[in-house]
Write a protein that holds these residues in place. Structure first.
Motif, PDB file in Angstrom:
ATOM      1  N   UNK A  51       0.834  -1.199   0.000  1.00 24.57           N
ATOM      2  CA  UNK A  51       0.000   0.000   0.000  1.00 24.57           C
ATOM      3  C   UNK A  51       0.873   1.255   0.000  1.00 24.57           C
ATOM      4  N   UNK A  52       0.660   2.134  -0.966  1.00 21.74           N
ATOM      5  CA  UNK A  52       1.413   3.389  -1.055  1.00 21.74           C
ATOM      6  C   UNK A  52       0.549   4.541  -0.537  1.00 21.74           C
ATOM      7  N   UNK A  53       1.204   5.671  -0.209  1.00 21.65           N
ATOM      8  CA  UNK A  53       0.495   6.844   0.304  1.00 21.65           C
ATOM      9  C   UNK A  53      -0.480   7.390  -0.742  1.00 21.65           C
ATOM     10  N   UNK A  54      -0.032   7.449  -1.978  1.00 24.75           N
ATOM     11  CA  UNK A  54      -0.894   7.961  -3.050  1.00 24.75           C
ATOM     12  C   UNK A  54      -2.101   7.047  -3.284  1.00 24.75           C
ATOM     13  N   UNK A  55      -1.866   5.707  -3.178  1.00 24.16           N
ATOM     14  CA  UNK A  55      -2.971   4.762  -3.356  1.00 24.16           C
ATOM     15  C   UNK A  55      -3.999   4.923  -2.238  1.00 24.16           C
ATOM     16  N   UNK A  56      -3.502   5.130  -0.991  1.00 20.96           N
ATOM     17  CA  UNK A  56      -4.409   5.324   0.146  1.00 20.96           C
ATOM     18  C   UNK A  56      -5.254   6.570  -0.049  1.00 20.96           C
ATOM     19  N   UNK A  57      -4.611   7.681  -0.476  1.00 18.30           N
ATOM     20  CA  UNK A  57      -5.362   8.915  -0.728  1.00 18.30           C
ATOM     21  C   UNK A  57      -6.402   8.712  -1.830  1.00 18.30           C
ATOM     22  N   UNK A  58      -6.047   7.931  -2.854  1.00 17.61           N
ATOM     23  CA  UNK A  58      -6.986   7.657  -3.948  1.00 17.61           C
ATOM     24  C   UNK A  58      -8.239   6.946  -3.439  1.00 17.61           C
ATOM     25  N   UNK A  59      -8.027   5.882  -2.633  1.00 14.15           N
ATOM     26  CA  UNK A  59      -9.178   5.115  -2.149  1.00 14.15           C
ATOM     27  C   UNK A  59     -10.027   5.928  -1.157  1.00 14.15           C
ATOM     28  N   UNK A  60      -9.354   6.756  -0.358  1.00 17.14           N
ATOM     29  CA  UNK A  60     -10.111   7.639   0.550  1.00 17.14           C
ATOM     30  C   UNK A  60     -10.964   8.616  -0.262  1.00 17.14           C
ATOM     31  N   UNK A  61     -10.391   9.151  -1.349  1.00 24.34           N
ATOM     32  CA  UNK A  61     -11.144  10.070  -2.212  1.00 24.34           C
ATOM     33  C   UNK A  61     -12.325   9.365  -2.867  1.00 24.34           C
ATOM     34  N   UNK A  62     -12.115   8.100  -3.268  1.00 25.96           N
ATOM     35  CA  UNK A  62     -13.204   7.330  -3.883  1.00 25.96           C
ATOM     36  C   UNK A  62     -14.350   7.140  -2.889  1.00 25.96           C
ATOM     37  N   UNK A  63     -13.997   6.749  -1.650  1.00 27.56           N
ATOM     38  CA  UNK A  63     -15.029   6.536  -0.618  1.00 27.56           C
ATOM     39  C   UNK A  63     -15.762   7.845  -0.320  1.00 27.56           C
ATOM     40  N   UNK A  64     -15.001   8.960  -0.233  1.00 30.72           N
ATOM     41  CA  UNK A  64     -15.620  10.267   0.003  1.00 30.72           C
ATOM     42  C   UNK A  64     -16.553  10.649  -1.141  1.00 30.72           C
ATOM     43  N   UNK A  65     -16.116  10.381  -2.384  1.00 26.61           N
ATOM     44  CA  UNK A  65     -16.953  10.668  -3.551  1.00 26.61           C
ATOM     45  C   UNK A  65     -18.228   9.850  -3.538  1.00 26.61           C
ATOM     46  N   UNK A  66     -18.104   8.562  -3.168  1.00 25.88           N
ATOM     47  CA  UNK A  66     -19.282   7.691  -3.081  1.00 25.88           C
ATOM     48  C   UNK A  66     -20.253   8.239  -2.030  1.00 25.88           C
ATOM     49  N   UNK A  67     -19.726   8.715  -0.901  1.00 29.37           N
ATOM     50  CA  UNK A  67     -20.569   9.252   0.178  1.00 29.37           C
ATOM     51  C   UNK A  67     -21.339  10.477  -0.290  1.00 29.37           C
TER      52      UNK A  67
END
Length: 584
Positions: A51-67
């Motif tokens: 897991x990379x920092x950029x990948x973590x930020x990407x998935x957090x952004x995806x979850x936030x977008x879904x919300x």
């Protein structure tokens, strides 16, 4: 689920709103089903150290977008589903109220006021919940349930999923049993509430009588008993309602335990990853909502179904007073021919009118006297078509009364009953109730005619004075005279005064009768009274006893007959003499 098919007419009418709302619900469910897999991927990458920092930020952004997307979709389905369900309540309330206005006296003898009020409030609210919360719960539970099961079987492991759902049939049996009990007890709870509603309405309306007789404590005890009965009936509903969630949580707890142990075994065997096990447990948790929702849905359905049955029972009632196929719409006019061979009230065997026949020429006044219960009011009820089940014929100028449209007939009759009912509005609006566009000049004219104008201008706000519920702020005589003004303002072809001068003194009575005689020379009037002075100037007077005419004629002709009329006249003359101190 039968309630949904019975409401299909409304769902078809509002299909666009429901399709849009349901579509948003399904999309919300699909997006919610993706989140656990995102979490599973992040956990597995953390476990593998990839897991990379950029990948973590990407998935957090995806979850936030879904919300955020879910938030917007939830707004859409709430406005379309809940907003549209309010229309159903409005439609049914209008239909119910219109039905009330068309029903006859038999209907209102069968149903109490409080019961009808409960139908128009509590029952309609329960039906609205079916079209709102019911649709929401059904679509949401099915969507989430199907999506969650699909993800469990397809994205995680089908064997693990199969093991977990083994206890679910037991839950289905429990829910079905509880649902039947809910329907049974909720209907009885609604009936108990209707009785309580009627009790409150009756007590508030009759509070003066209750206080006059000092029966406040007894009435309170009676009210407390009915309240306790409502609580008891609702406790039975809540007892079974409370069983839903524990039953669901118990079964879903067993499913979670199975998933945890068997899933842990599969992780050790290397068949699934830790991330997939976490996702699977998340899906089991999500399965709790569809199960809880099913219980909630059945609750809503059973309540709504019981209430819909009660509403439909009311709407199925038919009036016994029916319009003619091609009714006469010209105002009633001419002579009145009243020829009743026999009349009996529905659901009774006692004959109320027997061989009652008279002809009343247009412009004449008929007096009707007799003992209480002799049949005077029954004559008026037939003239206004409260009842049609009689042997005989009633006609206006040779035209059978049943041929006239009801609006035409009743619009041509002014009726002042014994029990004067005034609306909770101003004196002016009460007087012009039948003619809202009447000018102040006309209102004052009829008020003078009924000798109530001087009383009104003596009120603090004159004609703008609020009379209170049922005219509570006025005296009995004032209510009678305002009711008479209301009946006269439209200059009806037939004016019926049913003992409506009982609360005024002899001088006021004489002034009112003289005013009516002067202003209604070409109109027909019928006066019923216990005081002979109210009818002595009539063109003809009939005396009733046990529903039959025992005497008839003018005042002087009846005095010569030396019968009941003369005895009552002499008795009342003596009473008046004694009240006046013995002076003639």
């Amino acid at each position: 689920m039968d309630i949904f098919s019975r409401l299909s007419w409304f769902f078809k009418q509002e299909k666009r709103a429901y399709i849009l709302g349901a579509s948003m619900l399904i999309l919300v469910g699909l997006l919610a089903g993706i989140v656990p897999m995102i979490i599973a991927r992040v956990i597995d990458e953390m476990t593998n150290g990839t897991l990379t920092y950029s990948a973590l930020l990407f998935w957090v952004a995806v979850v936030a977008g879904i919300s955020l997307l879910q938030y917007a979709m939830r707004y859409v389905w709430r406005t379309n589903i809940f907003g549209t369900s309010a229309k159903l309540e409005k439609i049914l309330r209008q239909r119910l109220f219109n039905h009330f206005t068309k029903m006859d006296s038999v209907f209102y003898q069968k149903y109490r006021t409080g019961d009808l009020m409960a139908h128009a409030t509590n029952d309609l609210g329960s039906i609205r919940m079916v079209a709102g919360g019911g649709i929401l719960t059904m679509v949401d539970s099915l969507t989430q349930g199907i999506i969650t099961l699909f993800m469990m079987f397809w994205a995680v492991d089908w064997q693990l999923s199969l093991m977990v759902i083994i206890p679910l049939p037991v839950l289905a049996i429990a829910i079905r049993f509880i649902g039947k009990k809910m329907h049974f007890h909720f209907r009885r709870a609604q009936e108990a509430f209707s009785s309580l509603n009627d009790k409150v309405q009756e007590s508030v309306t009759g509070i003066k009588v209750i206080k006059t007789f000092g029966e406040e404590e007894l009435d309170t005890i009676d009210f407390n008993k009915m309240t306790a009965n409502v609580v008891k009936k609702n406790q039975s509903v809540y007892f079974y309602d409370a069983l839903f969630r524990p039953a669901i949580q118990t079964i879903m707890g067993i499913c979670t335990v199975i998933g945890l142990f068997y899933g842990g075994f599969l992780v050790l065997e290397g068949q699934i990853t830790v991330g997939l096990l976490v996702a699977f447990l998340n899906y089991i948790t999500r399965m709790s909502w569809p199960m809880v929702a099913i219980g909630r849905l059945l609750n809503i359905i059973e309540r709504g179904s019981a209430s819909y049955d009660r509403i439909m029972d009311i709407l199925k009632e038919e009036s016994n007073i029916l319009e003619a196929e091609n009714p006469v719409t010209t105002p009633i006019d001419g002579d009145i021919q009243f020829e009743i061979d026999s009349f009996t009230y529905p659901q009774t065997s006692e004959v109320m009118l027997k061989n009652v026949k008279f002809t009343l020429p247009q412009g004449n006044t008929l007096g009707v006297v007799g003992k209480t219960g002799s049949g005077k009011t029954s004559i008026f009820k037939l003239l206004m078509r409260d009842y049609d089940q009689y042997q005989g014929r009633i006609s206006f100028n040779g035209v059978d009364m049943k041929v006239y449209s009801l609006d035409t007939l009743l619009g041509s009759i002014g009726y002042v009953p014994q029990d004067n009912f005034l609306f909770s509005t101003t004196v002016r609006d009460n007087i012009r109730f039948g003619n809202p566009s009447a000018s102040q000049e006309i209102v004052e004219e009829v008020a003078r005619l009924t000798s109530v104008h001087e009383d009104i201008i003596g009120f603090p706000e004159g004609y703008d004075t609020m009379v209170g519920e049922r005219g509570v702020a006025l005296s009995g005589g004032q209510k009678q005279r305002i009711s008479m003004a209301r009946a006269i303002i439209n200059s009806p072809s037939l004016l019926i005064l049913d003992d409506s001068l009982s609360a005024v003194d002899a001088k006021t009575e004489e002034a009112i009768l003289e005013g009516i005689k002067t202003n209604r020379q070409d109109k027909t009037t019928i006066i019923s009274a216990h005081r002979i002075s109210s009818v002595m100037h009539a063109d003809e007077i009939i005396v009733l006893d046990n529903g039959e005419i025992i005497e008839r004629g003018t005042h002087y002709e009846l005095l010569e007959q030396n019968g009941w009329y003369k005895q009552m006249y002499e008795k009342q003359q003596l009473e008046a003499l004694l009240e006046g101190g013995g002076e003639q």
